[in-house]
Design a protein around this motif. Structure first.
Motif, PDB file in Angstrom:
ATOM      1  N   GLY A   3       0.153  -1.106   0.135  1.00 32.47           N
ATOM      2  CA  GLY A   3      -0.293   0.028   0.310  1.00 32.47           C
ATOM      3  C   GLY A   3       0.576   1.450  -0.348  1.00 32.47           C
ATOM      4  N   PHE A   4       0.508   2.487  -0.779  1.00 28.45           N
ATOM      5  CA  PHE A   4       1.407   3.802  -1.132  1.00 28.45           C
ATOM      6  C   PHE A   4       1.095   3.985   0.663  1.00 28.45           C
ATOM      7  CE2 PHE A   4       2.791   7.501  -2.704  1.00 28.45           C
ATOM      8  CZ  PHE A   4       4.191   7.317  -3.242  1.00 28.45           C
ATOM      9  N   GLY A   5       0.112   4.957   0.560  1.00 23.55           N
ATOM     10  CA  GLY A   5      -0.607   5.224   1.769  1.00 23.55           C
ATOM     11  C   GLY A   5      -2.246   6.258   1.450  1.00 23.55           C
ATOM     12  N   PRO A   6      -1.860   7.352   3.123  1.00 23.57           N
ATOM     13  CA  PRO A   6      -3.300   7.479   3.113  1.00 23.57           C
ATOM     14  C   PRO A   6      -3.501   9.115   2.366  1.00 23.57           C
ATOM     15  CG  PRO A   6      -1.731   7.912   5.092  1.00 23.57           C
ATOM     16  CD  PRO A   6      -1.165   7.208   3.853  1.00 23.57           C
ATOM     17  N   HIS A   7      -4.241   9.253   1.969  1.00 23.93           N
ATOM     18  CA  HIS A   7      -5.097  10.850   1.333  1.00 23.93           C
ATOM     19  C   HIS A   7      -5.831  10.896   1.879  1.00 23.93           C
ATOM     20  CE1 HIS A   7      -5.955  12.722  -2.439  1.00 23.93           C
ATOM     21  NE2 HIS A   7      -5.921  13.533  -1.552  1.00 23.93           N
ATOM     22  N   LEU A   8      -6.105  12.713   2.972  1.00 21.01           N
ATOM     23  CA  LEU A   8      -6.864  12.951   3.862  1.00 21.01           C
ATOM     24  C   LEU A   8      -7.173  13.921   2.979  1.00 21.01           C
ATOM     25  CD1 LEU A   8      -8.033  13.969   6.725  1.00 21.01           C
ATOM     26  CD2 LEU A   8      -5.510  15.047   6.371  1.00 21.01           C
ATOM     27  N   MET A   9      -8.791  14.274   2.783  1.00 22.26           N
ATOM     28  CA  MET A   9      -9.309  15.624   1.797  1.00 22.26           C
ATOM     29  C   MET A   9     -10.055  16.033   2.955  1.00 22.26           C
ATOM     30  SD  MET A   9     -10.061  12.643  -1.025  1.00 22.26           S
ATOM     31  CE  MET A   9     -10.100  11.260  -0.012  1.00 22.26           C
ATOM     32  N   VAL A  10     -10.235  17.220   2.524  1.00 24.19           N
ATOM     33  CA  VAL A  10     -10.511  18.120   3.701  1.00 24.19           C
ATOM     34  C   VAL A  10     -10.960  19.082   3.241  1.00 24.19           C
ATOM     35  CG1 VAL A  10     -11.022  19.161   5.746  1.00 24.19           C
ATOM     36  CG2 VAL A  10      -9.089  17.435   5.947  1.00 24.19           C
ATOM     37  N   ASP A  11     -12.644  18.884   3.745  1.00 25.74           N
ATOM     38  CA  ASP A  11     -14.078  20.207   3.136  1.00 25.74           C
ATOM     39  C   ASP A  11     -13.981  21.086   4.248  1.00 25.74           C
ATOM     40  OD1 ASP A  11     -14.121  20.187   0.037  1.00 25.74           O
ATOM     41  OD2 ASP A  11     -14.820  17.889   0.797  1.00 25.74           O
ATOM     42  N   GLY A  12     -13.965  22.414   3.833  1.00 23.05           N
ATOM     43  CA  GLY A  12     -13.514  23.073   5.582  1.00 23.05           C
ATOM     44  C   GLY A  12     -14.942  24.759   5.241  1.00 23.05           C
ATOM     45  N   TYR A  13     -15.732  24.777   6.378  1.00 26.96           N
ATOM     46  CA  TYR A  13     -16.845  26.063   6.056  1.00 26.96           C
ATOM     47  C   TYR A  13     -16.797  26.738   7.240  1.00 26.96           C
ATOM     48  CZ  TYR A  13     -18.607  22.173   2.934  1.00 26.96           C
ATOM     49  OH  TYR A  13     -18.472  20.524   2.031  1.00 26.96           O
ATOM     50  N   ASN A  14     -16.838  27.332   6.413  1.00 24.11           N
ATOM     51  CA  ASN A  14     -17.179  29.239   7.373  1.00 24.11           C
ATOM     52  C   ASN A  14     -15.465  29.211   7.824  1.00 24.11           C
ATOM     53  OD1 ASN A  14     -20.116  29.541   7.317  1.00 24.11           O
ATOM     54  ND2 ASN A  14     -19.908  27.300   8.500  1.00 24.11           N
ATOM     55  N   ILE A  95      -3.933  11.727  11.513  1.00 22.99           N
ATOM     56  CA  ILE A  95      -4.616  12.790  10.823  1.00 22.99           C
ATOM     57  C   ILE A  95      -5.165  13.539  11.987  1.00 22.99           C
ATOM     58  CG2 ILE A  95      -6.660  12.075   9.767  1.00 22.99           C
ATOM     59  CD1 ILE A  95      -5.298   9.858   8.391  1.00 22.99           C
ATOM     60  N   PRO A  96      -5.870  13.332  12.775  1.00 24.58           N
ATOM     61  CA  PRO A  96      -6.690  13.801  14.939  1.00 24.58           C
ATOM     62  C   PRO A  96      -5.526  14.578  14.228  1.00 24.58           C
ATOM     63  CG  PRO A  96      -6.633  11.526  14.627  1.00 24.58           C
ATOM     64  CD  PRO A  96      -5.754  11.502  13.522  1.00 24.58           C
ATOM     65  N   ALA A  97      -4.436  14.896  14.005  1.00 25.98           N
ATOM     66  CA  ALA A  97      -3.457  16.279  15.002  1.00 25.98           C
ATOM     67  C   ALA A  97      -3.151  16.806  13.989  1.00 25.98           C
ATOM     68  CB  ALA A  97      -1.995  16.424  15.050  1.00 25.98           C
ATOM     69  N   ALA A  98      -3.410  16.200  12.192  1.00 33.85           N
ATOM     70  CA  ALA A  98      -3.729  16.942  10.866  1.00 33.85           C
ATOM     71  C   ALA A  98      -4.756  18.209  10.777  1.00 33.85           C
ATOM     72  CB  ALA A  98      -3.041  16.651   9.430  1.00 33.85           C
ATOM     73  N   LEU A  99      -5.967  17.844  11.946  1.00 28.14           N
ATOM     74  CA  LEU A  99      -7.628  18.374  11.175  1.00 28.14           C
ATOM     75  C   LEU A  99      -7.675  19.530  12.895  1.00 28.14           C
ATOM     76  CD1 LEU A  99      -9.907  15.141  11.347  1.00 28.14           C
ATOM     77  CD2 LEU A  99      -8.824  17.137   9.303  1.00 28.14           C
ATOM     78  N   GLU A 100      -6.684  19.368  13.594  1.00 32.30           N
ATOM     79  CA  GLU A 100      -6.625  20.313  14.739  1.00 32.30           C
ATOM     80  C   GLU A 100      -5.825  20.957  14.632  1.00 32.30           C
ATOM     81  OE1 GLU A 100      -8.865  20.689  17.351  1.00 32.30           O
ATOM     82  OE2 GLU A 100      -9.164  19.036  17.224  1.00 32.30           O
ATOM     83  N   ILE A 101      -4.494  20.865  13.924  1.00 26.97           N
ATOM     84  CA  ILE A 101      -4.459  22.048  13.133  1.00 26.97           C
ATOM     85  C   ILE A 101      -5.108  22.888  12.427  1.00 26.97           C
ATOM     86  CG2 ILE A 101      -1.759  22.694  11.282  1.00 26.97           C
ATOM     87  CD1 ILE A 101      -0.661  20.330  12.724  1.00 26.97           C
ATOM     88  N   ILE A 102      -5.673  22.509  11.246  1.00 31.45           N
ATOM     89  CA  ILE A 102      -6.275  22.602  10.044  1.00 31.45           C
ATOM     90  C   ILE A 102      -7.740  23.781  10.575  1.00 31.45           C
ATOM     91  CG2 ILE A 102      -8.001  22.305   8.515  1.00 31.45           C
ATOM     92  CD1 ILE A 102      -6.319  20.154   7.403  1.00 31.45           C
TER      93      ILE A 102
END
Length: 141
Positions: A3-14, A95-102
């Motif tokens: 497996g190559f690896g994870p792909h995180l896709m984030v759509d942010g609103y407001n 991923i949870p840390a990346a989401l908190e930074i975003i």
């Protein structure tokens, strides 16, 4: 491991208008995020402002940074409070840390999050690839 690896896709609103509208802010985000999530930046971010073309309200800032592990990209639409971010990596990351930074950077809790595994049959180890191929050949003959 396969497996190559994870792909995180984030759509942010407001999201915060000032952060979404600023080439400097988006550049700073792309410049600092790789190290914050354990990635290796191999070039400075490339960021530019788009005027919206035929739909002036669709103006925004887009950018990407190439990392040794793959890439991170972003597109913003300040008038709509919207942004999309992709983080694609050949190694696992927090991923949870990346989401908190975003959330913190763009001032919103309103995220739509998707993750997927890329290259599920990509052999990371050439020795393992040889063993898999040999095993498959034995079954054929």
């Amino acid at each position: 491991m396969i497996g190559f690896g994870p792909h995180l896709m984030v759509d942010g609103y407001n999201g915060n208008f000032e952060a979404l509208a600023s080439v400097e802010a988006v550049t700073n985000f792309l410049d600092t995020l790789p190290a914050e999530i354990g990635m290796t930046k191999i070039m400075p971010p490339y960021v530019f402002k788009y005027d919206g073309g035929d739909k002036p309200e669709d103006w925004g800032v887009s950018g990407f940074v190439i990392i040794a592990e793959s890439h991170i990209s972003i597109h913003t639409f300040p008038e709509k409070g919207y942004f999309s971010i992709d983080i694609f990596s050949c190694k696992d990351f927090d991923i949870p840390a990346a989401l908190e930074i975003i959330k913190s950077f763009f001032g919103t809790e309103d995220l739509e999050v998707q993750t997927t595994s890329r290259g599920t049959e990509f052999p990371r180890d050439i020795g393992m690839a040889g063993a898999i191929t040999a095993s498959q050949r034995r079954r054929l003959y």
